[in-house]
Design a protein around this motif. Structure first.
Motif, PDB file in Angstrom:
ATOM      1  N   TRP A   1       0.818  -1.213   0.000  1.00  0.00           N
ATOM      2  CA  TRP A   1       0.000   0.000   0.000  1.00  0.00           C
ATOM      3  C   TRP A   1       0.854   1.266   0.000  1.00  0.00           C
ATOM      4  N   ASN A   2       1.907   1.308   0.804  1.00  0.00           N
ATOM      5  CA  ASN A   2       2.737   2.515   0.871  1.00  0.00           C
ATOM      6  C   ASN A   2       3.413   2.800  -0.465  1.00  0.00           C
TER       7      ASN A   2
ATOM      8  N   PHE B   1       0.838   4.397  -2.701  1.00  0.00           N
ATOM      9  CA  PHE B   1       0.662   5.819  -2.390  1.00  0.00           C
ATOM     10  C   PHE B   1       1.811   6.632  -2.985  1.00  0.00           C
TER      11      PHE B   1
ATOM     12  N   GLU C   1      -1.104  12.005  -1.292  1.00  0.00           N
ATOM     13  CA  GLU C   1      -1.880  12.372  -0.110  1.00  0.00           C
ATOM     14  C   GLU C   1      -3.343  11.978  -0.257  1.00  0.00           C
TER      15      GLU C   1
ATOM     16  N   ARG D   1      -3.727   8.080  -0.045  1.00  0.00           N
ATOM     17  CA  ARG D   1      -3.645   7.633   1.348  1.00  0.00           C
ATOM     18  C   ARG D   1      -4.901   8.024   2.126  1.00  0.00           C
ATOM     19  N   GLU D   2      -5.362   9.234   1.884  1.00  0.00           N
ATOM     20  CA  GLU D   2      -6.560   9.731   2.576  1.00  0.00           C
ATOM     21  C   GLU D   2      -7.762   8.829   2.306  1.00  0.00           C
TER      22      GLU D   2
ATOM     23  N   HIS E   1      -7.785   5.670   1.240  1.00  0.00           N
ATOM     24  CA  HIS E   1      -7.587   4.345   1.842  1.00  0.00           C
ATOM     25  C   HIS E   1      -7.863   4.381   3.337  1.00  0.00           C
ATOM     26  N   ASP E   2      -7.370   5.415   3.999  1.00  0.00           N
ATOM     27  CA  ASP E   2      -7.439   5.472   5.457  1.00  0.00           C
ATOM     28  C   ASP E   2      -8.798   5.900   6.000  1.00  0.00           C
TER      29      ASP E   2
ATOM     30  N   LYS F   1      -1.797  -1.301   6.347  1.00  0.00           N
ATOM     31  CA  LYS F   1      -0.872  -0.935   5.258  1.00  0.00           C
ATOM     32  C   LYS F   1      -0.166  -2.168   4.696  1.00  0.00           C
TER      33      LYS F   1
END
Length: 463
Positions: A392-393, A396, A403, A406-407, A409-410, A419
């Motif tokens: 995942w990282n 991103f 950003e 990630r936003e 996904h989170d 992650k």
């Protein structure tokens, strides 16, 4: 600053344009820098600049510039527009928009300020802070300098402002020299008439004075200014269509012929040129528009606003235009001018700049892939591998907007443990198809089975 030593030896010369050096067989430091950025041979860059198919906007008074190229041989580029107005925004907000544009990948930036403070101070602040080329439309300040009074606005006023912008370090300027007084009756059958702000100012000036466009009659004077500072022409399409109904009409195409003539006049003096284009164009007319520009303007780089492929989506015109932009880039457009969600509705804020830029970075990248540019798809393949491996990282990191990726996904799976999880909230832990991992040994066994008589009989029987 990067270019301080490069440009020191050029000051005071009659012509310091990149085209002038290229036509004299010189590979400038800017050309060498661009060659590395584009992963192209230096000689190709020099020859394309000499031919006029590529420009390197690089005013000698913009020393902190990181040189870039606009042309069919280089990657498709994206311009972002910002600008203070009398009704909204100020110098600090515009500089903040510049930094945001650079962060999200703008290749150039146009300052379209018409008010909201001292225009010279706003422009100077933007240029001083910018590592990317800055473009302007000097006619706006010329109009502001006489407080909108057409009686007082003269050709000398235009030239005074143009030279001021050049002295300040502007790398390219939109010059609306292609709209002629005899073109004005051609807009009678249009729904939206003249939608170019600069074109509208000149049309009113010509109607008021019954004289020819002063930017056309004084074009050679503008060339002399541009030679002295290495400013590139961005020849404005004053009669660009403002709706799909008006696309590809006689007014637009007649002006395009004039822009071609002006391109070749500038080239005679070794001054760099790109040509601006529409606008609003139905999807099926985009290829024709790109090819027509190449034909009329001898393949000078094409720089289009959009084009918007439909007129019914105010608030979403970054989408309607990015569709057209991708197709235009695929067919050979060199630079795409972004459109924000606020187009037709108001002055864009920081979030609008972000959304417009990302939409256009997608369009430009899609065009590069469609044109089979070397390495264009490498990042896509790398991200796809990360996605398949549930990294995942890495996904991103490789995203155009890390950003935002990630936003999103989170929003549903914010904990760090997710992650490394082999699922997202779309399919959950039990239904993700990419969990179906098939190794080479299994595939070899399967191939043997499929080739066997037993499999053939079994599969035929079940059909």
């Amino acid at each position: 600053m990067l270019r301080t030593e490069w440009i020191a030896e050029r000051r005071g010369r009659t012509n310091v344009s990149q085209m002038h050096y290229a036509r004299n067989g010189v590979v400038t430091q800017e050309m060498a820098y661009v060659a590395k950025r584009e992963n192209l041979p230096e000689e190709l860059i020099r020859s394309e600049v000499a031919r006029g198919r590529m420009i390197i906007p690089a005013n000698i008074n913009h020393p902190n510039l990181e040189p870039m190229a606009i042309g069919i041989a280089s990657k498709c580029k994206v311009n972002a527009n910002i600008g203070a107005s009398p009704n909204s925004s100020d110098i600090s907000e515009e500089v903040a928009k510049l930094h945001l544009a650079v962060k999200y990948g703008a290749d150039t930036l146009m300052d379209l300020s018409t008010g909201g403070g001292n225009l010279d101070e706003i422009r100077t602040a933007i240029i001083d802070a910018s590592p990317i080329p800055i473009g302007t439309v000097p006619i706006y300040q010329a109009m502001e300098s006489v407080h909108g009074n057409m009686d007082k606005l003269t050709a000398d006023d235009f030239l005074h402002v143009i030279e001021k912008h050049a002295q300040q370090g502007v790398d390219y300027m939109t010059i609306h020299a292609g709209i002629l007084i005899e073109h004005l009756p051609l807009v009678k059958s249009r729904i939206t008439g003249i939608v170019s702000r600069g074109g509208g100012i000149l049309a009113r000036w010509m109607l008021h004075h019954h004289k020819q466009n002063p930017l056309y009659t004084r074009f050679n004077d503008i060339i002399e200014i541009f030679k002295k500072y290495d400013v590139s022409f961005s020849l404005g399409d004053s009669l660009r269509p403002g709706c799909t109904h008006d696309a590809s009409d006689e007014a637009q195409l007649t002006e395009l012929k004039t822009l071609g003539d002006l391109t070749r006049r500038a080239w005679e003096h070794h001054v760099q040129v790109m040509v601006e284009g529409p606008g609003h164009v139905p999807l099926d007319q985009i290829e024709f528009n790109v090819k027509k520009q190449m034909e009329e303007c001898s393949e000078a780089p094409f720089y289009v606003l959009g084009p918007l492929v439909t007129d019914i989506a105010p608030g979403y015109d970054h989408i309607t235009s990015a569709i057209g932009a991708a197709v235009a880039g695929w067919h050979g457009t060199a630079m795409l001018c972004y459109v924000t969600p606020k187009e037709h509705l108001g002055l864009p804020n920081a979030e609008d700049v972000r959304n417009g830029l990302i939409a256009y970075k997608i369009a430009a990248h899609a065009a590069d892939i469609a044109r089979h540019r070397t390495g264009a798809r490498d990042r896509d393949d790398e991200l796809s591998e990360a996605r398949y491996n549930f990294d995942w990282n890495k996904q991103f990191e490789l995203s155009l907007d890390p950003e935002r990726a990630r936003e999103y996904h989170d929003e549903t799976l914010p904990a760090d443990i997710y992650k490394t999880a082999e699922f997202c909230s779309m399919c959950g832990p039990k239904f993700c198809p990419m969990q179906t991992k098939v190794d080479a040994e299994q595939l070899t066994e399967l191939e043997k089975f499929l080739a066997s008589e037993e499999a053939k009989k079994d599969l035929v029987a079940k059909q």
